[in-house]
Motif scaffolding. Structure first.
Motif, short mmCIF file in Angstrom:
data_model
loop_
_atom_site.label_atom_id
_atom_site.label_comp_id
_atom_site.label_asym_id
_atom_site.label_seq_id
_atom_site.Cartn_x
_atom_site.Cartn_y
_atom_site.Cartn_z
N SER A 235 0.83 -1.21 0.00
CA SER A 235 0.00 0.00 0.00
C SER A 235 0.86 1.25 0.00
O SER A 235 0.58 2.21 -0.74
N VAL A 236 1.89 1.27 0.83
CA VAL A 236 2.79 2.43 0.90
C VAL A 236 3.50 2.63 -0.43
O VAL A 236 3.59 3.76 -0.95
N LEU A 237 4.01 1.55 -1.01
CA LEU A 237 4.69 1.65 -2.29
C LEU A 237 3.75 2.14 -3.39
O LEU A 237 4.15 2.93 -4.26
N ALA A 238 2.49 1.68 -3.36
CA ALA A 238 1.53 2.12 -4.36
C ALA A 238 1.28 3.61 -4.25
O ALA A 238 1.24 4.32 -5.26
N VAL A 239 1.10 4.11 -3.03
CA VAL A 239 0.89 5.55 -2.84
C VAL A 239 2.09 6.34 -3.32
O VAL A 239 1.95 7.37 -4.00
N VAL A 240 3.30 5.86 -3.01
CA VAL A 240 4.52 6.53 -3.45
C VAL A 240 4.58 6.59 -4.98
O VAL A 240 4.91 7.63 -5.56
N HIS A 241 4.23 5.49 -5.63
CA HIS A 241 4.27 5.46 -7.10
C HIS A 241 3.25 6.39 -7.72
O HIS A 241 3.54 7.09 -8.70
N TYR A 242 2.02 6.40 -7.17
CA TYR A 242 0.99 7.29 -7.71
C TYR A 242 1.39 8.75 -7.53
O TYR A 242 1.22 9.58 -8.44
N VAL A 243 1.91 9.09 -6.35
CA VAL A 243 2.33 10.47 -6.09
C VAL A 243 3.48 10.84 -7.00
O VAL A 243 3.52 11.95 -7.57
N ALA A 244 4.45 9.95 -7.16
CA ALA A 244 5.59 10.21 -8.04
C ALA A 244 5.12 10.41 -9.48
O ALA A 244 5.59 11.31 -10.19
N ALA A 245 4.17 9.58 -9.94
CA ALA A 245 3.65 9.73 -11.30
C ALA A 245 2.95 11.08 -11.46
O ALA A 245 3.11 11.75 -12.49
N TYR A 246 2.20 11.49 -10.45
CA TYR A 246 1.52 12.79 -10.51
C TYR A 246 2.51 13.95 -10.52
O TYR A 246 2.34 14.94 -11.25
N LYS A 247 3.57 13.84 -9.71
CA LYS A 247 4.55 14.91 -9.64
C LYS A 247 5.39 14.99 -10.92
O LYS A 247 5.77 16.10 -11.35
#
Length: 263
Positions: A235-247
């Motif tokens: 879950s943490v890695l998924a959030v990090v990836h989504y945020v990184a993709a958005y940024k």
């Protein structure tokens, strides 16, 4: 431009990115052919009887879920393919909407939109196969739709009338994590994003194999001391990836590096 997400602007973005009728028809046809093929492989065409048909329908439905879930992730790797062309990229970036809305619109189109197409493909393939088997074996009409609704209502995750959230998370979190990897690859890689997205999945196979070998099976799920930590990690890695993709998505250049879209 305001920072909040406007539903009207979001709808215009979805309408602008929406594939044409021909493309949707082709994509739906591909899903129907794919799922029909798996349905026929699970049931076969010889020595038909009611028990065989019902067992085959159950296997086909299980295959639908596995294939469909992975297809959603794979399709996410093409979220920003329209930016590969200079003309469409200029038009996309010039639309009167924020980058947040552009990112959310692409995410919705390539998740919920493809999910709807996959479900329609499931239903059409099942109806076609059911009609075919009814012609070959008129004694009974067998459909996989009841099993499909059974999976859709998450009945497999109920134990003693209660929804086992940990068991559901154990299956859902790795899938969401891989989807986030595909979204991140789509945001930063110009070519063959799916090849880069598959790499972490392949690296995780030995871990999943070890866990499946030594875990305790209970009520259809794997329960051990790793279950909750693994769910939290994914879950943490998924959030990090989504945020990184958005940024990183706003930094995507129209003309730049041959392979990396953020250089």
């Amino acid at each position: 431009m305001t920072n909040h997400i406007s539903l009207s602007r979001l709808w215009r973005l979805l309408h602008w990115q929406m594939p044409g009728t021909v493309m949707l028809t082709i994509l739906l046809g591909v899903w129907v052919v794919l799922f029909t093929t798996f349905h026929l492989m699970d049931v076969g065409m010889t020595d038909l009887n009611e028990e065989l048909l019902r067992e085959g329908a159950r296997k086909a439905t299980a295959s639908y879920w596995t294939i469909g879930a992975n297809m959603l992730c794979i399709m996410a790797c093409s979220m920003f393919n329209l930016l590969f062309d200079k003309r469409t990229a200029h038009g996309y970036f010039m639309l009167p909407s924020t980058m947040q809305e552009k990112f959310v619109a692409s995410l919705l189109l390539f998740t919920l939109g493809n999910m709807i197409l996959l479900i329609v493909g499931f239903v059409v393939a099942d109806v076609l196969c059911s009609c075919l088997y009814y012609v070959l074996y008129p004694a009974v009409f067998v459909s996989g739709l009841p099993d499909f609704l059974h999976h859709l209502m998450l009945h497999d995750y109920y134990v003693d009338g209660h929804l086992e959230l940990l068991m559901l998370s154990d299956d859902l979190c790795p899938l969401v994590w891989w989807h986030s990897v595909c979204v991140l690859c789509a945001a930063v890689i110009r070519r063959n994003a799916i090849l880069f997205a598959v790499v972490p999945l392949l690296l995780g196979f030995p871990f999943l194999w070890l866990r499946g070998k030594y875990a305790t099976e209970l009520a259809g799920g794997l329960y051990d001391s790793w279950t909750l930590p693994v769910c939290i990690l994914f879950s943490v890695l998924a959030v990090v990836h989504y945020v990184a993709a958005y940024k990183l998505f706003p930094r995507r250049t129209i003309v730049g590096h041959k392979y990396l879209a953020i250089l």
